[in-house]
Design a protein around this motif. Sequence first.
Motif, PDB file in Angstrom:
ATOM      1  N   ILE A 139       0.858  -1.181   0.000  1.00 56.37           N
ATOM      2  CA  ILE A 139       0.000   0.000   0.000  1.00 56.37           C
ATOM      3  C   ILE A 139       0.898   1.236   0.000  1.00 56.37           C
ATOM      4  CG2 ILE A 139      -1.782   1.266   1.277  1.00 56.37           C
ATOM      5  CD1 ILE A 139      -2.426  -1.550   2.581  1.00 56.37           C
ATOM      6  N   ARG A 140       0.671   2.148  -0.946  1.00 53.60           N
ATOM      7  CA  ARG A 140       1.511   3.354  -1.032  1.00 53.60           C
ATOM      8  C   ARG A 140       0.642   4.598  -1.268  1.00 53.60           C
ATOM      9  NH1 ARG A 140       6.397   2.557  -5.135  1.00 53.60           N
ATOM     10  NH2 ARG A 140       4.715   2.218  -6.625  1.00 53.60           N
ATOM     11  N   PRO A 141       0.626   5.535  -0.338  1.00 50.94           N
ATOM     12  CA  PRO A 141      -0.050   6.806  -0.631  1.00 50.94           C
ATOM     13  C   PRO A 141       0.722   7.580  -1.687  1.00 50.94           C
ATOM     14  CG  PRO A 141       1.096   6.921   1.480  1.00 50.94           C
ATOM     15  CD  PRO A 141       1.207   5.509   1.016  1.00 50.94           C
ATOM     16  N   VAL A 142       0.014   8.197  -2.614  1.00 52.38           N
ATOM     17  CA  VAL A 142       0.652   8.954  -3.697  1.00 52.38           C
ATOM     18  C   VAL A 142       1.110  10.306  -3.158  1.00 52.38           C
ATOM     19  CG1 VAL A 142       0.316   9.982  -5.982  1.00 52.38           C
ATOM     20  CG2 VAL A 142      -0.737   7.768  -5.423  1.00 52.38           C
ATOM     21  N   ASP A 143       2.430  10.560  -3.243  1.00 51.53           N
ATOM     22  CA  ASP A 143       3.032  11.766  -2.669  1.00 51.53           C
ATOM     23  C   ASP A 143       2.326  13.044  -3.112  1.00 51.53           C
ATOM     24  OD1 ASP A 143       5.015  10.426  -1.253  1.00 51.53           O
ATOM     25  OD2 ASP A 143       6.440  10.490  -2.922  1.00 51.53           O
ATOM     26  N   GLU A 144       2.104  13.149  -4.414  1.00 57.92           N
ATOM     27  CA  GLU A 144       1.568  14.396  -4.952  1.00 57.92           C
ATOM     28  C   GLU A 144       0.166  14.693  -4.442  1.00 57.92           C
ATOM     29  OE1 GLU A 144       5.133  13.459  -6.842  1.00 57.92           O
ATOM     30  OE2 GLU A 144       3.362  12.183  -6.589  1.00 57.92           O
ATOM     31  N   THR A 145      -0.606  13.656  -4.127  1.00 57.81           N
ATOM     32  CA  THR A 145      -1.947  13.905  -3.595  1.00 57.81           C
ATOM     33  C   THR A 145      -1.874  14.358  -2.141  1.00 57.81           C
ATOM     34  OG1 THR A 145      -2.325  11.593  -2.893  1.00 57.81           O
ATOM     35  CG2 THR A 145      -2.913  12.188  -5.155  1.00 57.81           C
ATOM     36  N   ALA A 154      -9.207  18.616  -2.775  1.00 57.82           N
ATOM     37  CA  ALA A 154      -8.400  17.601  -3.452  1.00 57.82           C
ATOM     38  C   ALA A 154      -8.598  16.276  -2.739  1.00 57.82           C
ATOM     39  CB  ALA A 154      -6.929  18.002  -3.454  1.00 57.82           C
ATOM     40  N   LYS A 155      -8.281  15.175  -3.410  1.00 60.71           N
ATOM     41  CA  LYS A 155      -8.466  13.848  -2.819  1.00 60.71           C
ATOM     42  C   LYS A 155      -7.129  13.135  -2.673  1.00 60.71           C
ATOM     43  CE  LYS A 155     -13.244  12.826  -4.089  1.00 60.71           C
ATOM     44  NZ  LYS A 155     -14.155  11.872  -4.757  1.00 60.71           N
ATOM     45  N   LEU A 156      -6.927  12.603  -1.491  1.00 65.13           N
ATOM     46  CA  LEU A 156      -5.786  11.738  -1.251  1.00 65.13           C
ATOM     47  C   LEU A 156      -5.989  10.443  -2.023  1.00 65.13           C
ATOM     48  CD1 LEU A 156      -3.216  11.191   0.520  1.00 65.13           C
ATOM     49  CD2 LEU A 156      -4.762  10.193   2.194  1.00 65.13           C
ATOM     50  N   TYR A 216      -0.900  -2.945  -4.675  1.00 68.35           N
ATOM     51  CA  TYR A 216      -0.590  -4.054  -5.572  1.00 68.35           C
ATOM     52  C   TYR A 216      -0.120  -5.244  -4.746  1.00 68.35           C
ATOM     53  CZ  TYR A 216       4.283  -2.370  -5.105  1.00 68.35           C
ATOM     54  OH  TYR A 216       5.502  -1.953  -4.635  1.00 68.35           O
ATOM     55  N   GLY A 217       0.032  -6.421  -5.395  1.00 66.91           N
ATOM     56  CA  GLY A 217       0.402  -7.619  -4.666  1.00 66.91           C
ATOM     57  C   GLY A 217       1.425  -8.455  -5.398  1.00 66.91           C
ATOM     58  N   THR A 218       1.872  -9.528  -4.723  1.00 68.36           N
ATOM     59  CA  THR A 218       2.840 -10.447  -5.315  1.00 68.36           C
ATOM     60  C   THR A 218       2.186 -11.728  -5.819  1.00 68.36           C
ATOM     61  OG1 THR A 218       3.273 -11.538  -3.199  1.00 68.36           O
ATOM     62  CG2 THR A 218       4.649  -9.629  -3.760  1.00 68.36           C
ATOM     63  N   GLY A 219       1.012 -12.061  -5.277  1.00 67.87           N
ATOM     64  CA  GLY A 219       0.377 -13.323  -5.633  1.00 67.87           C
ATOM     65  C   GLY A 219       0.949 -14.521  -4.904  1.00 67.87           C
ATOM     66  N   ASP A 220       1.999 -14.331  -4.089  1.00 62.19           N
ATOM     67  CA  ASP A 220       2.638 -15.442  -3.375  1.00 62.19           C
ATOM     68  C   ASP A 220       1.722 -15.981  -2.286  1.00 62.19           C
ATOM     69  OD1 ASP A 220       4.916 -15.085  -4.911  1.00 62.19           O
ATOM     70  OD2 ASP A 220       5.822 -13.695  -3.481  1.00 62.19           O
ATOM     71  N   VAL A 221       1.623 -17.300  -2.194  1.00 61.79           N
ATOM     72  CA  VAL A 221       0.794 -17.940  -1.177  1.00 61.79           C
ATOM     73  C   VAL A 221       1.618 -18.987  -0.433  1.00 61.79           C
ATOM     74  CG1 VAL A 221      -1.378 -17.548  -2.399  1.00 61.79           C
ATOM     75  CG2 VAL A 221      -0.084 -19.647  -2.832  1.00 61.79           C
ATOM     76  N   THR A 222       1.060 -19.498   0.656  1.00 61.73           N
ATOM     77  CA  THR A 222       1.741 -20.510   1.452  1.00 61.73           C
ATOM     78  C   THR A 222       1.985 -21.775   0.628  1.00 61.73           C
ATOM     79  OG1 THR A 222       0.729 -19.694   3.483  1.00 61.73           O
ATOM     80  CG2 THR A 222       1.589 -21.924   3.533  1.00 61.73           C
ATOM     81  N   TRP A 237      -3.859  -1.099  -8.302  1.00 60.38           N
ATOM     82  CA  TRP A 237      -5.137  -0.404  -8.238  1.00 60.38           C
ATOM     83  C   TRP A 237      -4.941   0.917  -7.495  1.00 60.38           C
ATOM     84  CZ3 TRP A 237      -4.563  -5.601  -6.976  1.00 60.38           C
ATOM     85  CH2 TRP A 237      -5.175  -6.511  -7.846  1.00 60.38           C
ATOM     86  N   TYR A 238      -5.764   1.912  -7.849  1.00 63.68           N
ATOM     87  CA  TYR A 238      -5.680   3.227  -7.202  1.00 63.68           C
ATOM     88  C   TYR A 238      -7.015   3.539  -6.540  1.00 63.68           C
ATOM     89  CZ  TYR A 238      -1.288   3.921  -9.668  1.00 63.68           C
ATOM     90  OH  TYR A 238       0.004   3.797 -10.111  1.00 63.68           O
ATOM     91  N   HIS A 239      -6.941   4.036  -5.309  1.00 66.99           N
ATOM     92  CA  HIS A 239      -8.150   4.322  -4.540  1.00 66.99           C
ATOM     93  C   HIS A 239      -8.109   5.741  -3.985  1.00 66.99           C
ATOM     94  CE1 HIS A 239      -9.209   0.082  -4.687  1.00 66.99           C
ATOM     95  NE2 HIS A 239      -7.978  -0.208  -4.303  1.00 66.99           N
TER      96      HIS A 239
END
Length: 533
Positions: A462-468, A481-483, A488-494, A527-529
């Motif tokens: 999870i990464r907040p977008v600096d510019e927002t 303005a909206k933050l 994103y993920g790796t898809g790695d599982v046990t 994905w962006y939220h």
Amino acid sequence: MPLTVSASLEIHVINVSQGDSILIINRDLAKVKKAIEKVPGTTVPGKRIDWVPYAIEQKVPLTGTVKKALLVDGGYGWFGRDVLFKLRRHGVVEGKAGWCPNLYVMVSHFHDDHQMGLRDVLLRKVPGKTKKGKQQFVTRYVPGRIYLSPLADARNPGNTSFPLFKKAVRAVARAHPTQKTTVVEVGRGGVPAGRKDFTDPVGFDLGTGVVDDDGTPIPITVRMIAAGQSVHLEQARRLEPVPSKTSGKSVDENDRSLVFVLEYGSFRFFCGGDIAGDGMAFGGNPPDQSMPPIAKAVQAKKKKKAYGSKKKRRPKLGVSYTHADVETPLRTAMVQAYPELGWVAGEDWSPNAGHCTVMKASHHGSASSVDTYFLATLRPTVVAISSGIKLSNHGHPTDVVLRRLHRSVAAQWEDPFSTATPKEKVDNTVEQVYITEMTKLAKGVANPAKPLESRLIGDITIRPVDETIVAVRAASATAPAKLQVQVYGTGDVTRLVGDAGVKLPGYELMPGEPVDGMATAYRVGPWYHPDKV
């Protein structure tokens, strides 16, 4: 998306199956670019926000690109190597061992699925060396600080793993006359242990991120809100003890979890370890989203003295073994610590008191945690859940918690602070739920929980977008303005196959999001939220 979009703060929810491990990194992006340029055959992506994931997939060494990092928990012991790999791959540590002053470690509580994996970070085995038949260890990575509950507390677990962990902490605390870990013991309510002044809870910084329009670097900070089964009430300048629901003098270790909020401008990330709420109507949960009533455990002990002429068993006592409700007083603490902030140019913004953009679901999405009232206080946009395989599987995340989070099931939440009758409603603000992994079967029995529209993505970043963050600080009521956060993920599982290549019986995982195959910088997503509230 323009070239200038970047993300300095990274929150990695590492997939340690049924456990917790979270790696928080403050990254120097200019140094990431230089690192990519040094590797033949690589090309610096056009968007700065893609630099780190691209470097990870291209195996670009990222040593020296981390300003500061915080590792919260390490999962079970067998996941220690996975946590080590993550630290090394992301440039947090280098080599096989060493002094890491810019790495901080936090232990939410002393349950095995949170602390055991940290031993591999702190210590390494000396091959072939034993003393009186016992394996010998030496320090591996010596972090600058460790934040944890008091090591000498009488309430600490009496199992065999906790003394080993305590020994590891003490080893790094005396590793070198100058290069040794500072151990910060966090007392009740998140204040330093032994302090009688309850006005200042433990807090620390992880450096600064992006620079705002005035040229001021925006700090990244961590602030304790609760610990030791007590909550810090800022306005009252006192601690609110949380009564136990366990029998006798026993203490539920989950209730003692360290609870903190990570702040970066208007962005907040809530992390509560394994704390619980009410789980039922008192927590604002409708009947179809409440946990089933807990059957009372029955104790039957022999009475030493006789009743009449024969010895009889002591009368049966009904005792309800449940987690303490930490979330209810924590709602008040969050509102006091983070008041609503209107649109003021040059200042951060908070749409409601207690708001956090991202929430790590407490206790892996247990039915007694993540109450509806607590959600209505935080009003998160993104929720991350760490869950997976466990020999004594609990079916986390539970169906009732996913229903509380899912917008189509719980269209609105009751406002816990509303004085109206009936209480006023607030919109369910959860844009997306992300889960590391989720069992389809456990011991051959179907998992009752349904992922609904959650995304199962392995490691969650999870990464907040600096510019927002800068844009929100510079906004006003007439020009809001909206933050925005990227996930994103790796898809790695046990790994469900034993060392001999034989599939482990009785376990199956629900299918996750399809993996890209590393054709881009991202395996799963991104994905962006936007922060909607």
